[in-house]
Design an enzyme around this catalytic site. Structure first.
Site, mmCIF file in Angstrom:
data_model
loop_
_atom_site.group_PDB
_atom_site.id
_atom_site.type_symbol
_atom_site.label_atom_id
_atom_site.label_comp_id
_atom_site.label_asym_id
_atom_site.label_seq_id
_atom_site.Cartn_x
_atom_site.Cartn_y
_atom_site.Cartn_z
ATOM 1 N N HIS A 107 -8.169 10.167 3.439
ATOM 2 C CA HIS A 107 -7.887 9.029 2.574
ATOM 3 C C HIS A 107 -8.123 9.453 1.128
ATOM 4 O O HIS A 107 -9.123 10.106 0.823
ATOM 5 C CB HIS A 107 -8.790 7.846 2.927
ATOM 6 C CG HIS A 107 -8.313 6.543 2.358
ATOM 7 N ND1 HIS A 107 -8.416 6.243 1.011
ATOM 8 C CD2 HIS A 107 -7.724 5.469 2.937
ATOM 9 C CE1 HIS A 107 -7.916 5.035 0.806
ATOM 10 N NE2 HIS A 107 -7.487 4.546 1.952
ATOM 11 N N ARG A 135 -0.253 8.962 1.784
ATOM 12 C CA ARG A 135 -1.648 9.347 1.589
ATOM 13 C C ARG A 135 -1.851 10.850 1.427
ATOM 14 O O ARG A 135 -2.679 11.295 0.634
ATOM 15 C CB ARG A 135 -2.489 8.832 2.758
ATOM 16 C CG ARG A 135 -2.736 7.344 2.680
ATOM 17 C CD ARG A 135 -3.526 6.837 3.854
ATOM 18 N NE ARG A 135 -3.853 5.425 3.669
ATOM 19 C CZ ARG A 135 -4.405 4.664 4.604
ATOM 20 N NH1 ARG A 135 -4.672 5.178 5.787
ATOM 21 N NH2 ARG A 135 -4.680 3.404 4.358
ATOM 22 N N ARG A 140 -0.257 9.006 8.943
ATOM 23 C CA ARG A 140 -0.154 7.571 9.212
ATOM 24 C C ARG A 140 0.190 6.791 7.952
ATOM 25 O O ARG A 140 -0.392 6.998 6.892
ATOM 26 C CB ARG A 140 -1.470 7.032 9.788
ATOM 27 C CG ARG A 140 -1.463 5.516 9.976
ATOM 28 C CD ARG A 140 -2.692 5.035 10.707
ATOM 29 N NE ARG A 140 -3.919 5.207 9.964
ATOM 30 C CZ ARG A 140 -4.374 4.375 9.025
ATOM 31 N NH1 ARG A 140 -3.665 3.319 8.667
ATOM 32 N NH2 ARG A 140 -5.537 4.599 8.447
ATOM 33 N N GLU A 168 0.834 -1.192 0.000
ATOM 34 C CA GLU A 168 0.000 0.000 0.000
ATOM 35 C C GLU A 168 0.876 1.251 0.000
ATOM 36 O O GLU A 168 2.108 1.168 0.052
ATOM 37 C CB GLU A 168 -0.948 -0.017 1.208
ATOM 38 C CG GLU A 168 -1.924 -1.195 1.176
ATOM 39 C CD GLU A 168 -2.878 -1.192 2.353
ATOM 40 O OE1 GLU A 168 -2.893 -0.214 3.126
ATOM 41 O OE2 GLU A 168 -3.613 -2.181 2.518
ATOM 42 N N HIS A 177 -10.329 10.467 7.170
ATOM 43 C CA HIS A 177 -10.116 9.045 7.413
ATOM 44 C C HIS A 177 -9.552 8.732 8.790
ATOM 45 O O HIS A 177 -10.024 7.808 9.452
ATOM 46 C CB HIS A 177 -9.162 8.509 6.344
ATOM 47 C CG HIS A 177 -8.963 7.020 6.377
ATOM 48 N ND1 HIS A 177 -10.017 6.131 6.277
ATOM 49 C CD2 HIS A 177 -7.838 6.259 6.490
ATOM 50 C CE1 HIS A 177 -9.558 4.889 6.324
ATOM 51 N NE2 HIS A 177 -8.240 4.940 6.476
#
Length: 520
Positions: free
Chosen positions: A225, A271, A363, A112, A328
């Protein structure tokens, strides 16, 4: 008053992991304001990150985490978390938790955004959170009491110590006392009009802790997100980052790959970078799509996303899913040490409600379930080792009734839209001051001097949302730079400094032996 040894407010992964590892003779009560599985943990699609592959290493996982976090992470806690990750996965497997595997029997690892290697352990394709929650619930001892539909509206605090909680229930109010009170209530995603969060995630624990005197930190770091399903001007649910990890590409309506030239990792950039790029495209009048045509058997690999698309009449056979960023995850929250202890004795925090510092300013993907599992188990070990629990003293009288001069609370939708417009992905001092002035007009602190049991659950929820929104807004005003998930367009020069530092950091990583010791 009902007494217990441990009270846990919230029922997500971190709460259940804590409850599972507490000593069998510990009297434990778990509260949830809705149902046990109605939180964000069940929604987690991607998986759990862990350097479990033979040629991967926890230190490489650490480097990716601090790079995504913009080097503001608490280094020691972050390194401890990545080092403990493989053992956490192996423990779950030994207990019978099933993860997806390749035909040869090895774990099927995904990749990811922000990760330089394949290290995402997943279950049921994109149903990791749901299946992990089911496993943890099955592991709980029968002695643990679960109270659903119990909304904690106040903490019992005396001389900087927490002795219990006060709950609103369908049958009135109740007070419960305990030597250890843990807030594991999730983040605050419902403060924004576009969000991936469950309806129950309204910042309750953060507001409760702030009013109790705990330290709240890093609230400006709100992660958006990049890919929520977007249709008719609204977001409708999460499209996991693992879809891009399997090869999906972000395109605009002209077929342009929007991440080309933006970041070396392109569609798998951290992100904040991807979300801001999509936001800029939308602001310019473009539409953004996730091109999934390169992924075979999409419905089998991502059943949750496929069902989400079907529910909203998106034909995945055409190979393009319309997406938009949405709120998110909150990197900030209740400041804790490595055991989850807060500045208030007897009060602890876990999961997204807490700020351990392991996420920094942004994060890294699939580190949230990992954090809950690592710190939930760690807090259980700490509580199991404690002795000499304090007795509950005579408590002061109840707060006075609400005063007639208190102003009305605003509609939740108005708060959500204002947070999206003024304290969203792109912020300016003028917008933040405008929002702070509006929030101040509701005299939030004055509300908390009165007996909140006289309010409805909806009113208390709105009050918690206002308090948490105020903390985010004030924190965003104080940080006069762009860093990670916090972007100030009136300080754009900081973004250039970050890109330069990132480039230097990447070159150093490539030259470094990841097995050498790190000195913190």
């Amino acid at each position: 008053m009902r007494k217990a040894d441990v009270i846990i407010v919230g029922s997500g992964v971190s709460a259940l992991q804590l409850a599972k590892h507490l000593s069998e003779d510990t009297n434990v009560i778990v509260f949830t304001k809705s149902k046990a599985t109605h939180g964000n943990s069940s929604y987690a699609q991607g998986g759990i990150s862990a350097a479990i592959k033979e040629d991967d290493d926890p230190f490489a996982h650490y480097l990716d985490t601090v790079e995504a976090g913009r080097y503001t992470n608490q280094s020691q806690y972050t390194l401890e978390m990545t080092r403990e990750a493989p053992a956490i996965i192996n423990e779950l497997i030994a207990e019978g938790c099933e993860f997806d595997r390749n035909p040869d029997g090895h774990l099927q690892l995904g990749r990811e955004g922000g990760h330089h290697d394949y290290r995402i352990v997943h279950s049921g394709g994109d149903q990791t959170g749901k299946r992990l929650m089911k496993h943890l619930i099955q592991q709980l001892p029968d002695t643990i009491e679960l109270y659903e539909d119990h909304f904690v509206y106040d903490l019992v605090i005396h001389e900087n110590r927490c002795y219990g909680v006060k709950c609103l229930t369908k049958n009135g109010t109740r007070t419960f006392t305990a030597a250890h009170v843990i807030l594991s209530t999730g983040g605050c995603g419902q403060l924004y009009s576009l969000t991936s969060n469950a309806e129950t995630i309204t910042g309750d624990g953060i507001a409760l802790a702030y009013q109790a005197g705990a330290e709240i930190t890093d609230m400006e770091f709100i992660q958006f997100h990049p890919t929520l399903l977007y249709k008719d001007g609204r977001t409708h649910g999460l499209v996991t980052e693992a879809v891009r990890g399997e090869g999906a590409v972000l395109l605009n309506e002209n077929g342009d790959a929007i991440m080309d030239g933006v970041h070396p990792l392109r569609d798998l950039a951290p992100r904040n970078v991807v979300a801001q790029t999509i936001y800029q495209q939308l602001q310019q009048g473009h539409h953004v799509y996730l091109d999934i045509r390169s992924i075979s058997d999409f419905s089998k690999r991502f059943p949750t996303v496929a069902k989400l698309c079907e529910a909203h009449n998106i034909d995945i056979q055409k190979g393009q899913i319309p997406v938009s960023p949405g709120c998110h995850f909150s990197m900030g929250g209740i400041a804790t040490d490595r055991f989850g202890r807060t500045a208030v004795n007897g009060l602890y925090a876990l999961g997204e409600a807490a700020c351990t510092g392991v996420h920094g300013a942004n994060r890294l993907a699939s580190n949230s379930l990992l954090e809950g599992l690592v710190f939930g188990k760690r807090l259980a070990a700490f509580i199991n080792s404690t002795e000499g629990l304090p007795e509950l003293p005579d408590l002061p009288e109840r707060k006075p009734s609400l005063h007639h001069s208190i102003v009305d609370l605003p509609p939740v939708k108005e708060l959500q839209q204002r947070m999206m417009d003024l304290v969203g992905m792109v912020r300016t001092e003028q917008q933040l001051l405008q929002q702070k002035e509006w929030l101040d007009s509701f005299r939030i602190d004055e509300w908390f001097t009165f007996d909140l049991s006289l309010l409805t659950t909806k009113q208390v929820t709105t009050l918690f949302m206002l308090q948490t929104a105020w903390l985010i807004t004030c924190s965003a005003l104080e940080r006069k730079e762009s860093r990670g998930a916090h972007f100030r367009s009136d300080f754009p020069e900081e973004l250039k400094v970050w890109q330069q530092k990132q480039s230097v950091h990447k070159r150093n990583v490539e030259k470094r032996n990841i097995h050498e010791p790190i000195y913190l």
